[in-house]
Design an enzyme around this catalytic site. Structure first.
Site, PDB file in Angstrom:
ATOM      1  N   PRO A  81       0.814  -1.216   0.000  1.00 36.59           N
ATOM      2  CG  PRO A  81      -0.567  -1.485   1.820  1.00 36.59           C
ATOM      3  CD  PRO A  81       0.732  -1.943   1.252  1.00 36.59           C
ATOM      4  CD  GLU A  82       4.018   2.593  -3.775  1.00 38.99           C
ATOM      5  OE1 GLU A  82       4.159   3.708  -4.305  1.00 38.99           O
ATOM      6  OE2 GLU A  82       4.505   1.552  -4.245  1.00 38.99           O
TER       7      GLU A  82
END
Length: 274
Positions: free
Chosen positions: A2-3
């Site tokens: 997750p960014e």
DNA sequence: GCATTACCCTGAAAGC
DNA sequence: TGCTTTCAGGGTAATG
């Protein structure tokens, strides 16, 4: 992994069902994440409180409570924050459960345990070890071409390492750094203090472009990312370089290359990026 | 100040 | 087929 776009998608999927809901009780696995969970403080601050707001700064989610506390959480590599019916079976690696009114749970699942769940008073949160070291969020007004150009000039690192540093820009990770450098046409090995203002402006536009495109696609589900409703994103179909080693460039048909910088893979096109 | 390496951790993939 | 080894990576810390 997750960014920013994935965390933003989680935030958007959390809000409709989380804001206004009361915490009846919590449970934790007792296992250490990137740092230990302060279970007592979490319990004290959450129990009986309602969720007032869900915010995002960089890759961090901020869950604000009516008690004046805020949960600061990071999904690490493999973390998921998902809703589940109270009766639903617990998946392995469930490290925190927030039992909410209405027979609903919010569950934090993280096999690799690289994530973070911290709890602070809302006033002390900005000074926390997690948030105090972050540079501007690239979708906020503070992230300007001037800011980026100046920060690039003051550093002597290669561009890839610079963009990965959350102290310069908060929220970029391996996927969107590779993508942004491709769209800006700049080599990952380029020294930052040798980037012209014109190219810095292109990079600024490219960063915002790759992030907003991915948010519109509800994130990149490359490995195990899902939002709070368990839905996959579709941005993996829109990537130009990340994970495409040996495949033809979508612009010039040259083969996409992979190099390792700072023990992380970087994907780029040798002829499109200078 | 910057680069490199190791560490945390698990599951998938590769190797045998 | 089945077991063992390797690798991936965000953030942090130690080392050069």
């Amino acid at each position: 992994m997750p960014e920013l776009p994935e965390v933003e998608s989680v935030a958007r999927s959390l809000r409709p069902r989380l804001v206004g809901r009361r915490v009846l009780s919590i449970e934790t696995s007792g296992l250490k994440l990137r740092r230990p969970i302060d279970r007592k403080r979490l319990e004290r601050s959450c129990t009986g409180a309602t969720f007032d707001a869900v915010r995002r700064i960089g890759k961090y989610l901020l869950l604000e409570l009516s008690s004046g506390a805020v949960i600061v959480t990071h999904l690490g590599m493999s973390g998921q924050l998902v809703f589940a019916q109270r009766s639903a079976e617990r998946r392995p690696h469930t490290h925190a459960l927030f039992h909410l009114d209405g027979e609903l749970d919010l569950r934090y699942v993280d096999p690799r345990r690289f994530g973070v769940i911290s709890i602070y008073d809302s006033k002390e949160a900005p000074r926390s070890p997690e948030l105090s070291v972050l540079g501007p969020d690239p979708l906020e007004d503070a992230f300007t071409v001037d800011y980026l150009y100046q920060a690039l000039r003051e550093s002597k690192r290669d561009l890839k390492s610079f963009l990965m540093d959350q102290g310069h820009i908060a929220g970029l990770g391996n996927i969107y750094v590779s993508e942004a450098m491709f769209h800006a046409g700049i080599s990952p090995r380029r020294r930052t203090n040798r980037i012209t203002r014109e190219r810095a402006a292109r990079l600024h536009g490219a960063i915002r472009h790759v992030l907003t495109t991915s948010i519109a696609n509800r994130g990149t589900s490359f490995s195990d990312y899902v939002d709070a409703d368990g839905e996959l994103g579709s941005n993996q179909d829109a990537l130009f370089v990340y994970g495409r080693e040996g495949e033809p460039c979508r612009r010039c048909k040259s083969l996409i290359r992979r190099v390792v910088q700072g023990a992380r893979s970087t994907f780029f096109c040798l002829s499109c990026q200078r």
